[in-house]
Design a protein around this motif. Sequence first.
Motif, PDB file in Angstrom:
ATOM      1  N   PRO A 223       0.838  -1.207   0.000  1.00 37.65           N
ATOM      2  CA  PRO A 223       0.000   0.000   0.000  1.00 37.65           C
ATOM      3  C   PRO A 223       0.874   1.259   0.000  1.00 37.65           C
ATOM      4  O   PRO A 223       1.950   1.289   0.600  1.00 37.65           O
ATOM      5  CB  PRO A 223      -0.789  -0.120   1.311  1.00 37.65           C
ATOM      6  CG  PRO A 223      -0.648  -1.537   1.740  1.00 37.65           C
ATOM      7  CD  PRO A 223       0.658  -2.009   1.214  1.00 37.65           C
ATOM      8  N   ALA A 224       0.419   2.266  -0.654  1.00 39.23           N
ATOM      9  CA  ALA A 224       1.143   3.540  -0.670  1.00 39.23           C
ATOM     10  C   ALA A 224       1.012   4.221   0.683  1.00 39.23           C
ATOM     11  O   ALA A 224      -0.028   4.150   1.343  1.00 39.23           O
ATOM     12  CB  ALA A 224       0.594   4.436  -1.768  1.00 39.23           C
ATOM     13  N   LYS A 225       2.092   4.881   1.093  1.00 32.80           N
ATOM     14  CA  LYS A 225       2.087   5.662   2.319  1.00 32.80           C
ATOM     15  C   LYS A 225       2.079   7.153   1.986  1.00 32.80           C
ATOM     16  O   LYS A 225       2.570   7.565   0.936  1.00 32.80           O
ATOM     17  CB  LYS A 225       3.334   5.372   3.157  1.00 32.80           C
ATOM     18  CG  LYS A 225       3.410   3.988   3.776  1.00 32.80           C
ATOM     19  CD  LYS A 225       4.662   3.896   4.640  1.00 32.80           C
ATOM     20  CE  LYS A 225       4.783   2.536   5.301  1.00 32.80           C
ATOM     21  NZ  LYS A 225       5.995   2.452   6.160  1.00 32.80           N
ATOM     22  N   ILE A 226       1.543   7.938   2.903  1.00 26.47           N
ATOM     23  CA  ILE A 226       1.708   9.377   2.765  1.00 26.47           C
ATOM     24  C   ILE A 226       3.177   9.711   3.049  1.00 26.47           C
ATOM     25  O   ILE A 226       3.917   8.889   3.597  1.00 26.47           O
ATOM     26  CB  ILE A 226       0.771  10.156   3.708  1.00 26.47           C
ATOM     27  CG1 ILE A 226       1.027   9.790   5.178  1.00 26.47           C
ATOM     28  CG2 ILE A 226      -0.678   9.880   3.351  1.00 26.47           C
ATOM     29  CD1 ILE A 226       0.194  10.585   6.155  1.00 26.47           C
ATOM     30  N   ALA A 227       3.610  10.898   2.671  1.00 23.30           N
ATOM     31  CA  ALA A 227       5.033  11.228   2.726  1.00 23.30           C
ATOM     32  C   ALA A 227       5.601  11.170   4.136  1.00 23.30           C
ATOM     33  O   ALA A 227       6.715  10.668   4.349  1.00 23.30           O
ATOM     34  CB  ALA A 227       5.266  12.614   2.124  1.00 23.30           C
ATOM     35  N   ASN A 228       4.849  11.666   5.118  1.00 21.49           N
ATOM     36  CA  ASN A 228       5.351  11.633   6.493  1.00 21.49           C
ATOM     37  C   ASN A 228       4.186  11.742   7.466  1.00 21.49           C
ATOM     38  O   ASN A 228       3.119  12.264   7.141  1.00 21.49           O
ATOM     39  CB  ASN A 228       6.359  12.759   6.741  1.00 21.49           C
ATOM     40  CG  ASN A 228       5.793  14.128   6.409  1.00 21.49           C
ATOM     41  OD1 ASN A 228       4.950  14.653   7.137  1.00 21.49           O
ATOM     42  ND2 ASN A 228       6.238  14.706   5.298  1.00 21.49           N
ATOM     43  N   GLY A 229       4.437  11.239   8.653  1.00 25.78           N
ATOM     44  CA  GLY A 229       3.441  11.319   9.714  1.00 25.78           C
ATOM     45  C   GLY A 229       2.262  10.399   9.495  1.00 25.78           C
ATOM     46  O   GLY A 229       2.251   9.554   8.606  1.00 25.78           O
ATOM     47  N   TYR A 230       1.247  10.564  10.331  1.00 28.73           N
ATOM     48  CA  TYR A 230       0.048   9.739  10.174  1.00 28.73           C
ATOM     49  C   TYR A 230      -1.048  10.516   9.451  1.00 28.73           C
ATOM     50  O   TYR A 230      -1.060  11.743   9.422  1.00 28.73           O
ATOM     51  CB  TYR A 230      -0.433   9.191  11.519  1.00 28.73           C
ATOM     52  CG  TYR A 230      -1.195  10.122  12.425  1.00 28.73           C
ATOM     53  CD1 TYR A 230      -2.544  10.392  12.209  1.00 28.73           C
ATOM     54  CD2 TYR A 230      -0.592  10.687  13.542  1.00 28.73           C
ATOM     55  CE1 TYR A 230      -3.258  11.218  13.057  1.00 28.73           C
ATOM     56  CE2 TYR A 230      -1.304  11.513  14.409  1.00 28.73           C
ATOM     57  CZ  TYR A 230      -2.631  11.772  14.159  1.00 28.73           C
ATOM     58  OH  TYR A 230      -3.348  12.584  15.001  1.00 28.73           O
ATOM     59  N   ARG A 231      -1.943   9.772   8.829  1.00 29.63           N
ATOM     60  CA  ARG A 231      -3.003  10.355   8.010  1.00 29.63           C
ATOM     61  C   ARG A 231      -4.042  11.040   8.894  1.00 29.63           C
ATOM     62  O   ARG A 231      -4.577  10.447   9.831  1.00 29.63           O
ATOM     63  CB  ARG A 231      -3.655   9.260   7.169  1.00 29.63           C
ATOM     64  CG  ARG A 231      -4.801   9.721   6.277  1.00 29.63           C
ATOM     65  CD  ARG A 231      -5.244   8.586   5.357  1.00 29.63           C
ATOM     66  NE  ARG A 231      -5.590   7.384   6.093  1.00 29.63           N
ATOM     67  CZ  ARG A 231      -6.806   7.124   6.580  1.00 29.63           C
ATOM     68  NH1 ARG A 231      -7.794   7.996   6.392  1.00 29.63           N
ATOM     69  NH2 ARG A 231      -7.038   5.999   7.228  1.00 29.63           N
ATOM     70  N   LYS A 232      -4.338  12.282   8.590  1.00 32.27           N
ATOM     71  CA  LYS A 232      -5.344  13.027   9.339  1.00 32.27           C
ATOM     72  C   LYS A 232      -6.688  12.315   9.270  1.00 32.27           C
ATOM     73  O   LYS A 232      -7.082  11.788   8.236  1.00 32.27           O
ATOM     74  CB  LYS A 232      -5.470  14.445   8.768  1.00 32.27           C
ATOM     75  CG  LYS A 232      -6.421  15.345   9.552  1.00 32.27           C
ATOM     76  CD  LYS A 232      -6.477  16.735   8.952  1.00 32.27           C
ATOM     77  CE  LYS A 232      -7.411  17.640   9.734  1.00 32.27           C
ATOM     78  NZ  LYS A 232      -7.483  19.006   9.162  1.00 32.27           N
ATOM     79  N   ASN A 233      -7.373  12.264  10.402  1.00 28.26           N
ATOM     80  CA  ASN A 233      -8.689  11.628  10.550  1.00 28.26           C
ATOM     81  C   ASN A 233      -8.622  10.107  10.520  1.00 28.26           C
ATOM     82  O   ASN A 233      -9.675   9.451  10.424  1.00 28.26           O
ATOM     83  CB  ASN A 233      -9.687  12.124   9.496  1.00 28.26           C
ATOM     84  CG  ASN A 233      -9.948  13.611   9.605  1.00 28.26           C
ATOM     85  OD1 ASN A 233      -9.985  14.164  10.691  1.00 28.26           O
ATOM     86  ND2 ASN A 233     -10.120  14.269   8.463  1.00 28.26           N
ATOM     87  N   SER A 234      -7.424   9.527  10.608  1.00 27.83           N
ATOM     88  CA  SER A 234      -7.335   8.060  10.684  1.00 27.83           C
ATOM     89  C   SER A 234      -7.456   7.581  12.124  1.00 27.83           C
ATOM     90  O   SER A 234      -7.471   6.373  12.380  1.00 27.83           O
ATOM     91  CB  SER A 234      -6.014   7.572  10.089  1.00 27.83           C
ATOM     92  OG  SER A 234      -4.904   7.967  10.881  1.00 27.83           O
TER      93      SER A 234
END
Length: 563
Positions: A223-234
């Motif tokens: 799965p693709a990850k966002i560039a950094n940190g955790y996904r907002k609203n996850s």
Amino acid sequence: MKKIKLYIFAGLAAMFALSSCVGEDPVAPTADRAGITSLTAYFTSGTYKDKVAEAWTIDNSADVTDYVIPIPWYYPEESDSTTEASMKSMKVVAILENNCLIDPPITVLDLTQKTPFTYTDPYGNKKQITISGQMTRSDKCAIKAFMASPGDLSGVIDEDNKTISLVTAADMSEATAEVTLSPHATISPDPAQIHDFNDGFKFTVTADNGTSTAVYTVKKQIPAKIANGYRKNSEKLMFENDMTTLGVTDANAIHPTLACIGSYVILDLGTGAAPQYFKKATGSKVGTINVGNANPDGCITSDCAGNMLISNYAASGSTMKVYKTNSVTAAPTLLISYNNALGQGIGSRLHVQGDLNKNAIITATVENSTNCIRWIVTNGNVGSPENILFSGVNAWGAQDGSAKVVARTSSAADGCFFDYYDGGNCNLYFADGWTNPTAKLAANSNGAAWGYNTGAIDARDFNNSKYLTVFEMGYWPDWGLPGHIYIYDASSPSSLSGTVDGSSSLKYVYTVADDFGSVGYAADGRCADVLMTPSEDGYFMYIFYASNTHLSFGGIQVDCIDK
């Protein structure tokens, strides 16, 4: 986020619900709604006396006359104990719109029968209603955890898209799986049988009610990850357990601490009894760990690689012994033996940053002091103990006011955080290079900081970012001082400023359940713990928390999946 309970207002609401709704200055009525906004059913006997069986929020039209409370079939949800015997005697509390009345006042009802009442609306119009209950099977049908073999691969679950990704290059054409489902749900086909997970295999999960279903597709993919940190609203609450159902009968007799190994989260009550372990995805209890020769009357903690430490509490003049394990079933081995000549106790607060098998920092906070003992682990070898003194800060207390010193990274050069109760002036401190601490986050801004303790903290790296979590424990939850879990972006310590509840670095707030005090809240020796732990695959981070004032033990999940 849960709403904070303000008990003085709740008391007024109950007064309006159970007495005349006509006052000298009536509030304008709500004409388009039926007046009953919620019905809450409580157990009246047995193990769960006074606990909520169902809090039913009602969104109905004004012509409803029969109110049927959907009582869960099982309680607790994951158990096999049904609510059948309790249905005949449940306390029911109604919350009404302004200027409404139910007569006679609702008390204890037999929910297997329709009990009649007279409802009067704000205009004085009356109608006959009934209140009853119905045992209701769950409609939950989720896969909470998925472990595939060969390889003991933890599947990355995308609940929104109902996909489970196996991040591997291995051939999974003849694979089996072990799954954790929503309580009492079933899955088809049997994941324990051999299936081909290479290109996409579908499982159907059916809820206990037999009608709600969900279809998940399992396949090898990254799965693709966002560039950094955790996904907002996850942010997602995975579970929140009432610790009185875990054997707690005296809140003052425990000081809970936490650890995580693989798919399990471990809770130590600090009584000397073997810590209990649970499925971290659901909070379902599995058993008690093998402590071997370790004494868990101090605390437990864990690193970022599935290793747990177990420590005894060592008064001055005795020896603190810290044991290490990476299994809930194998006996731990002695890692550290420290002769305590500090004049104060040690062993109730322990933290590990990094990987104990590689490079890590272990800290044990000394009670009634301004110092901690630090061990630097290099290539799996534990160095000599170092006594770290923090100057320019007030001394913290023992258990009720003890600090927790947390290394920012596994490199000593990156400094540390610590926090403790300081009579309403609780501050989070950052000590760059472990010297010259600077206050970063001030106490709660709501004017009741004297009733909160922010001494439970943790710091972790996740997806190219650094995070800090603070568990703000409420000393008196039944006075309207609930606890809060705060998550901050701590990539730059200089960005941590303001109050604990108002910092620009604050990313998420969760209000901890505060209705678990049926055995009484801790009055002294109050203690909370919070633990952040990234998943082995790097897609999820878990935040676990426990305290002896809220008597709640829960877990929150965030992810970095790019959706």
